[in-house]
Design a protein around this motif. Structure first.
Motif, PDB file in Angstrom:
ATOM      1  N   THR A 492       9.167  -4.470  -9.265  1.00 37.36           N
ATOM      2  CA  THR A 492       8.147  -3.239  -9.200  1.00 37.36           C
ATOM      3  C   THR A 492       8.157  -2.500 -10.603  1.00 37.36           C
ATOM      4  O   THR A 492       8.807  -2.752 -11.367  1.00 37.36           O
ATOM      5  N   ALA A 501      11.434  -4.067  -1.735  1.00 38.82           N
ATOM      6  CA  ALA A 501      10.317  -3.027  -1.468  1.00 38.82           C
ATOM      7  C   ALA A 501       9.514  -3.429  -0.345  1.00 38.82           C
ATOM      8  O   ALA A 501       9.376  -2.600   0.534  1.00 38.82           O
ATOM      9  N   LEU A 502       8.884  -4.551  -0.422  1.00 40.97           N
ATOM     10  CA  LEU A 502       8.329  -4.923   0.650  1.00 40.97           C
ATOM     11  C   LEU A 502       8.877  -5.227   2.132  1.00 40.97           C
ATOM     12  O   LEU A 502       8.337  -4.693   3.114  1.00 40.97           O
ATOM     13  N   TYR A 505       9.045  -1.510   3.525  1.00 45.62           N
ATOM     14  CA  TYR A 505       7.983  -1.083   4.175  1.00 45.62           C
ATOM     15  C   TYR A 505       7.895  -1.726   5.588  1.00 45.62           C
ATOM     16  O   TYR A 505       7.627  -1.159   6.612  1.00 45.62           O
ATOM     17  N   ILE A 531       0.252  -3.815   5.522  1.00 43.61           N
ATOM     18  CA  ILE A 531       1.291  -2.953   5.094  1.00 43.61           C
ATOM     19  C   ILE A 531       1.780  -3.869   3.707  1.00 43.61           C
ATOM     20  O   ILE A 531       1.993  -3.203   2.847  1.00 43.61           O
ATOM     21  N   VAL A 532       1.905  -5.025   3.669  1.00 39.68           N
ATOM     22  CA  VAL A 532       2.318  -5.844   2.606  1.00 39.68           C
ATOM     23  C   VAL A 532       1.340  -5.631   1.474  1.00 39.68           C
ATOM     24  O   VAL A 532       1.617  -5.419   0.259  1.00 39.68           O
ATOM     25  N   LYS A 534      -0.973  -3.067   1.126  1.00 39.32           N
ATOM     26  CA  LYS A 534      -0.859  -1.863   0.742  1.00 39.32           C
ATOM     27  C   LYS A 534       0.468  -1.447  -0.106  1.00 39.32           C
ATOM     28  O   LYS A 534       0.503  -0.865  -1.185  1.00 39.32           O
ATOM     29  N   ALA A 535       1.478  -2.173   0.446  1.00 38.42           N
ATOM     30  CA  ALA A 535       2.813  -1.752  -0.434  1.00 38.42           C
ATOM     31  C   ALA A 535       2.842  -2.348  -1.701  1.00 38.42           C
ATOM     32  O   ALA A 535       3.362  -1.888  -2.814  1.00 38.42           O
ATOM     33  N   ASP A 538       0.642  -0.188  -4.096  1.00 37.35           N
ATOM     34  CA  ASP A 538       1.404   0.878  -4.606  1.00 37.35           C
ATOM     35  C   ASP A 538       2.427   0.381  -5.631  1.00 37.35           C
ATOM     36  O   ASP A 538       2.798   1.236  -6.571  1.00 37.35           O
ATOM     37  N   GLU A 539       3.257  -0.548  -5.442  1.00 41.16           N
ATOM     38  CA  GLU A 539       4.432  -0.984  -6.239  1.00 41.16           C
ATOM     39  C   GLU A 539       4.021  -1.716  -7.473  1.00 41.16           C
ATOM     40  O   GLU A 539       4.565  -1.507  -8.557  1.00 41.16           O
ATOM     41  N   LYS A 543      -3.014  -6.801  -4.654  1.00 40.62           N
ATOM     42  CA  LYS A 543      -3.019  -6.889  -3.249  1.00 40.62           C
ATOM     43  C   LYS A 543      -3.052  -8.273  -2.825  1.00 40.62           C
ATOM     44  O   LYS A 543      -4.004  -9.096  -3.008  1.00 40.62           O
TER      45      LYS A 543
END
Length: 554
Positions: A492, A501-502, A505, A531-532, A534-535, A538-539, A543
């Motif tokens: 990340t 990280a994934l 979440y 969720i994956v 978006k996460a 973010d990281e 997408k």
């Protein structure tokens, strides 16, 4: 009873250059007897069609009416006119007619596909004709960049149609027949209802040049080269191959053909009697003992095809041959739009080796196989058709060609793929639009352009992929979810493992989820996918495409 009409429907080759397929029909509306002119392919690229082997015309409309298809006529042996015959014939099952050289290559394609070669019939040149239902079709020789090219003279109850195929006005083509103005004047003597005409070079303002003009310039270039000489052109351009080989021979060099397509074309030309005096060539395995300065290689892959001989030489060695500093490489060809990046990659690779690369930017070493704007105007005057329908060109070519016809008082129509025209009256009239997409040959499978397979492949290439696996027993989690990623950074922005990280979440969501959600695979799949994505955004700012695998123990 519904009146008979004459229709024209391009399924490929109109609004693009390549993948030619043109339907003509005669009869009452929705009950016409049909013929197909050409059945070609176009070629994929990594940007829009990754992994695809070939692109074929979408023939669904025609296949649904195959019981009304009288015959298939092939104008010449370029892949964009004959390349799809073996791939699509089983859906049409109509006899295929072509001149000897084209028929020879078409039979080879049928044999390789395990199909009956006898469906391909050899036809002599005009004035011989073939009866096909209400059509009578003749192959009128034209000059082009491949032997035995022909325009089609299509006689119908509603008048004569001339379908030019690909052509140029060349009185000394070297290999193949010269343009015969007297023959075409005789064809037009009793009137031409419609001219369906090549539009490729409508923007070229000067009359086309003859193939015979190239020999002296190429000979001068080869004779002055101190090291090994290699040259590439279209494998099907037998006249150019002969010119190049003769230049090498006169310079005292042994000529070697490198590339299956090139050897195949020369052999086909010799087998069918098109060429009887091609210079002697040396097998690649025997050339190792010949000094480099006495060699000339003719290589396939003028358009940058990755697996062809030219590209392989640019990456190092091919069949024991290697280009070195001071050698010469000639591109005796025009780069087809869309292939520029692949060709430039090869040019730069050769340059890094110290190889001197000569291309066609000067116009000295290549002439086009298509009629230029003044030549098209000359053909309009010669045939004086009632109407003009441009084909074999992008939309801009078709539109410019219609305007050129307008200057001579010939009404025309821009008819890209899927546009059905009624040619019965004094001017063309649009009567229907049909879906005319593309079919992809993907490995051993034919897939539709709208099937989503290539689209998904592109999305994965652009966004990467994450797979999430989850195991449950009824509504109880059996351990944490885990992720696998492909085509994504491992770390990340903060340097932590992206997978960790994934998974964090996902675990946070799952341990807060109620029992109703945990029992519903659809809701879990949708939620974890979101969720994956978006996460990951973010990281890492991406997408990815996400696959969720839910296993339930019972």
């Amino acid at each position: 009873m519904t009146e008979s009409r004459l229709i024209y429907l391009p399924l490929g080759g109109a609004g693009e250059i390549g993948m030619n397929a043109y339907v003509y029909g005669v009869g009452p509306e929705d009950d016409e007897r049909l013929i197909l002119v050409d059945l070609g392919v176009t070629f994929p690229d990594m940007e829009t069609t990754p992994g695809v082997d070939l692109i074929l015309p979408d023939i669904d409309w025609l296949a649904a009416r195959a019981d009304r298809l009288e015959a298939i006529f092939i104008t010449h042996a370029h892949e964009d006119h004959v390349g799809a015959v073996a791939h699509l014939w089983s859906r049409l099952k109509a006899p295929v007619y072509a001149r000897a050289f084209t028929a020879h290559l078409a039979r080879m394609k049928m044999e390789e596909a395990g199909l009956d070669q006898e469906v391909v019939k050899t036809v002599s040149a005009w004035p011989e004709t073939v009866e096909a239902g209400p059509f009578r079709v003749g192959f009128a020789p034209v000059s082009h960049s491949i032997p035995e090219s022909a325009g089609l003279v299509i006689d119908t109850p509603h008048g004569r149609v001339v379908h030019t195929g690909d052509f140029k006005l060349d009185l000394t083509p070297g290999v193949g027949e010269p343009f015969d103005e007297a023959m075409w004047a005789e064809i037009a003597r009793d009137g031409v209802q419609a001219l369906i005409c090549d539009s490729t070079n409508v923007f070229s303002e000067h009359p086309g040049r003859s193939e015979s003009e190239l020999g002296p310039r190429i000979e001068e270039l080869v004779a002055g080269a101190p090291g090994l000489v290699a040259a590439t052109t279209f494998a099907s351009n037998i006249a150019r191959l002969k010119t190049l080989a003769e230049a090498g021979q006169r310079a005292g060099r042994s000529v070697v053909l490198l590339g299956r397509a090139m050897r195949r074309m020369v052999t086909a030309a010799q087998d069918t009697g098109i060429v009887t005096d091609f210079p002697k060539v040396v097998p690649a395995e025997e050339a190792a003992d010949i000094p480099r300065q006495n060699l000339m290689l003719l290589t396939s892959g003028s358009q940058g095809e990755r697996r062809a001989a030219t590209a392989q030489l640019s990456r190092g060695k091919y069949l024991g041959f290697e280009l070195k500093e001071g050698d010469l490489f000639l591109f005796s060809s025009k780069t087809i739009p869309g292939n520029e990046t692949s060709v430039l990659r090869i040019v730069n690779a050769f340059s890094a080796m110290g190889v001197d690369v000569v291309d066609d930017s000067s116009g000295a070493y290549h002439v086009s196989g298509h009629a230029n704007r003044p030549d098209l105007a000359r053909v309009h005057r010669l045939l004086t058709p009632k109407m003009l329908i441009p084909m074999h060109g992008e939309h801009r070519h078709l539109r410019a060609h219609v305007k050129l016809g307008d200057e001579a008082g010939i009404p025309g129509a821009v008819a890209p793929n899927g546009t059905m025209l009624d040619l019965t009256g004094a001017a063309p009239r649009v009567v229907e639009h049909i879906e005319a997409g593309r079919t992809y040959l993907d490995g051993a499978m034919q897939i539709g352009a709208f099937d989503g397979i290539v689209r998904d492949r592109i999305r994965m290439a652009l966004n990467g992929h994450a797979m999430v696996t989850l195991i449950l027993e009824e509504d109880e989690l059996l351990g944490d979810p885990w992720c696998e990623i492909m085509g994504l950074p491992e770390k990340t922005r903060n340097g932590a493992p992206l997978v960790d990280a994934l998974e964090a979440y996902l675990s946070d969501f799952l341990y807060r989820a109620d029992r109703k959600t945990l029992r519903d695979d659809g809701k879990l799949d949708d939620a974890m996918r979101r969720i994956v994505r978006k996460a990951a955004f973010d990281e890492i700012g991406k997408k990815p495409e996400v696959t969720v695998v839910i296993s339930r123990l019972t």
